[in-house]
Write an enzyme that holds these catalytic residues in place. Structure first.
Site, PDB file in Angstrom:
ATOM      1  N   GLY A  86      45.367  28.288  29.877  1.00 53.66           N
ATOM      2  CA  GLY A  86      44.409  27.297  29.383  1.00 53.66           C
ATOM      3  C   GLY A  86      45.039  25.922  29.285  1.00 53.66           C
ATOM      4  CG  ASN A 143      34.607  26.793  37.147  1.00 49.26           C
ATOM      5  OD1 ASN A 143      34.008  27.732  37.667  1.00 49.26           O
ATOM      6  ND2 ASN A 143      35.532  26.956  36.223  1.00 49.26           N
ATOM      7  CB  CYS A 203      33.144  35.192  34.810  1.00 49.69           C
ATOM      8  SG  CYS A 203      32.614  33.773  35.775  1.00 49.69           S
ATOM      9  CB  ILE A 207      32.855  28.982  41.348  1.00 47.12           C
ATOM     10  CG1 ILE A 207      33.785  27.808  40.986  1.00 47.12           C
ATOM     11  CG2 ILE A 207      32.997  29.380  42.812  1.00 47.12           C
ATOM     12  CD1 ILE A 207      33.483  26.497  41.639  1.00 47.12           C
ATOM     13  N   GLY A 208      30.411  30.706  40.144  1.00 45.15           N
ATOM     14  CA  GLY A 208      29.582  31.909  40.236  1.00 45.15           C
ATOM     15  C   GLY A 208      30.280  33.037  40.968  1.00 45.15           C
ATOM     16  CB  SER A 249      41.972  34.664  38.668  1.00 50.09           C
ATOM     17  OG  SER A 249      40.889  35.061  39.466  1.00 50.09           O
ATOM     18  CB  ILE A 299      41.361  31.675  26.358  1.00 51.00           C
ATOM     19  CG1 ILE A 299      41.646  30.195  26.645  1.00 51.00           C
ATOM     20  CG2 ILE A 299      41.801  32.085  24.975  1.00 51.00           C
ATOM     21  CD1 ILE A 299      40.984  29.223  25.704  1.00 51.00           C
ATOM     22  CG  ASN A 300      37.707  33.447  31.762  1.00 55.01           C
ATOM     23  OD1 ASN A 300      37.654  32.388  32.384  1.00 55.01           O
ATOM     24  ND2 ASN A 300      37.352  34.602  32.293  1.00 55.01           N
TER      25      ASN A 300
END
Lengths: 309, 258
Positions: free
Chosen positions: A245, A71, A132, A73-74, A23, A193-194
């Protein structure tokens, strides 16, 4: 080898191979489809969708770090309505499973998004973004709060029959505990992982490099952490793990599978080489043939520990 | 969009600290337009990890030229490339300048390394349009004069030409040309582009009818729209960012907030 079968099943989600596009690194498929045949990858995970469109953070959103990038990006995205009217029809053209990543700032928003998308046949699974690190509300606060992760998983589970994947934050003290509550509340898998929370400052202006100050660190710099987290979850919880990751090549994918991953996601690498997922898949096939392996399950979690653990 | 390994064919220092590298890529050379850019992976390693964006400076048969100064790790590696070594190019990327619309006089405004896209633009415009170039820098050492036709120079320290910035010089000189249909092409630091934008708006409020395209820059990762790392404010919709890489890098000055 004719009997090589790289397919895997996670919940009801059937993947022809374990290579997913992460994603936020493939948009909604259209740009990357100019470089590769999307039908060849195992699946595509959309950019996070939120109930309402999100403009995202002000520039500067990207800063490169040694072997990685930050990053912020929001969660810029077109919102649920435009995703349904514009993006799903485009994705319909491909014969590849679509996993819809959902971001929200309240529990109700997660549920509402999932309900609105439940009847779209093209979407085979949901990946819930509870982690996030670069938005001010929701996001990481949820990912850090084990009761909240349990509650989100439970409520989303009640709203969907599709495969449910929870994307876990590495920014917690014990990731296995989080994987455990995901399993207990009905998740089919976890993504680990995120990105990791990071920041950088300019030494002349003394200002942060990112307008949001904090960003998510990704890229090969975080791969050892991701491998450790996958391994920790694999040892503690019986739930399929999607490793993500810092994957840069097929060897990294094999390493994730050995550490316990059933599938993997290619992320930051798509920015550098949008064709990489296809060559990685070839590398994996060769490895399986050379090692006389015929299925992912033979390799998954096959680590050998000499220290009695 | 193509991804190709390209050989470094020639490497020149066109003036102190400003380099011109000629890369062989017949496929990209055939397709690329002035104002478009390339995203270049300068090494195979993980540092630097990301590609680096460069405007196409010129195209000569199957060679693409890029212009750069050594600024960070990526450009340092690029400057140390030997003839025959390769770089990996992703391109052509973004939207270039619109050169075929209705005007008689092309005005070039360039600040510092913003000079980079103009040699190719000049090559494409030559013989069709009259061109006048305004180029600026802090001092004459920083003014890049490379291949600009009909050049007027501005330096902030007054070491050469007009003392002041390039936008002030343009404002002073433009009165001589207002009988013509003018299109301005600008490239330079964001502060400069903002002054250009303000000036064009003022001129147009006074009924002068100048069109203007600006080539913008931003930090970015992918260069083709997926990372969303290079937002620029859409002037027509406060709730929307455009992307420098995909919607730009060249924009009509009326379409963005600088």
């Amino acid at each position: 080898m004719s009997n090589l079968d790289l397919s895997i099943k996670i919940g009801s989600l059937e993947l022809s191979n374990p290579i997913l596009l992460a994603s936020g690194t493939v948009g909604y498929g259209n740009e990357i489809s100019e470089f590769i045949d999307l039908n060849k990858v195992g699946g595509i995970i959309t950019k996070s969708i939120s109930l309402k469109p999100r403009k995202g953070n002000k520039p500067q959103r990207i800063f490169e770090t040694p072997a990685g990038m930050l990053n912020a990006i929001g969660l810029a995205n077109v919102g649920l309505e435009e995703f349904i009217s514009q993006k799903i029809p485009f994705l319909e053209k491909f014969d590849v499973p679509i996993i819809c990543n959902i971001a929200a700032s309240t529990l109700e928003e997660y549920v509402e998004c999932v309900r609105a998308l439940e009847n779209f046949e093209k979407i085979k699974a949901f990946e819930i973004n509870v982690s996030c690190p670069n938005v001010k509300e929701g996001g990481l606060q949820f990912g850090n709060d084990i009761r909240m992760v349990a509650k989100i998983t439970e409520n989303v589970r009640l709203s969907t029959k599709k495969t449910l994947i929870i994307k876990l934050s590495p920014n917690v003290s014990n990731i296995s505990d989080f994987a455990k509550v995901c399993k207990e509340n009905g998740a089919d898998a976890v993504s680990a992982i995120n990105t990791l929370v990071g920041s950088a400052f300019d030494i002349n202006s003394r200002k942060p490099k990112l307008s949001n100050v904090f960003g998510g660190l990704s890229g090969p710099a975080i791969k050892p952490i991701a491998i450790a987290k996958v391994f920790e979850i694999h040892r503690a919880v019986d739930i399929p793990i999607i490793g993500v990751g810092g994957i840069m090549n097929w060897q990294d994918v094999i390493e994730f599978i050995i550490a316990g991953a059933s599938a993997v996601q290619i992320g930051t690498l798509n920015f550098i080489d949008p064709t990489a997922s296809i060559s990685i898949l070839e590398g994996i096939k060769n490895y399986f043939v050379n090692k006389n392996l015929t299925s992912i399950n033979q390799l998954k979690g096959s680590y050998i520990l000499d220290n009695g653990n | 969009m193509l991804i190709t390994n390209s050989v470094v064919v020639e490497f020149l220092e066109i003036q102190k600290g400003i380099f011109l590298q000629k890369l062989k890529s017949p496929e990209i050379a055939e397709k690329i337009k002035p104002g478009q850019f390339l995203n270049i992976k300068v090494s195979e390693g993980y540092y630097p990890l990301l590609r680096r964006p460069f405007s196409v400076c010129d195209v000569e048969d199957d060679l693409i030229h890029i212009m750069f100064a050594v600024y960070g790790e990526g450009t340092k590696i690029l400057a140390n490339k030997k003839i025959g070594e390769t770089v990996n190019i992703l391109g052509p990327l973004g939207n270039g300048f619109n050169i075929d619309d209705d005007y008689d006089l092309a005005v070039f405004l360039a600040g510092g390394l913003g000079a980079a896209p103009f040699p190719y633009l000049t090559r494409k415009l030559n013989n069709n349009k009259e061109i006048i170039s305004f180029v600026g820098g802090r001092s004459n050492k920083e003014v890049i004069k490379y291949q600009f036709p009909n050049l007027l120079i501005a330096t902030e320290d007054g070491s050469e030409g007009f003392k002041g910035n390039v936008v002030q010089l343009f404002e002073n000189e433009i009165k001589k040309f207002l009988d013509k249909k003018i299109k301005v092409f600008a490239c330079g630091p964001n502060g400069m582009l903002k002054s250009v934008s303000n000036l064009i708006k003022r001129f147009n409020e006074e009924g002068k009818n100048l069109t203007c395209e600006v080539s913008t820059e931003s930090a970015m990762a992918c260069g083709f729209g997926i990372c969303q790392g290079c937002p620029i404010q859409d002037s027509h919709d406060p709730n929307r960012y455009l992307l420098v890489c995909k919607d730009g890098p060249v924009f009509n000055v009326n379409d963005i907030e600088l």
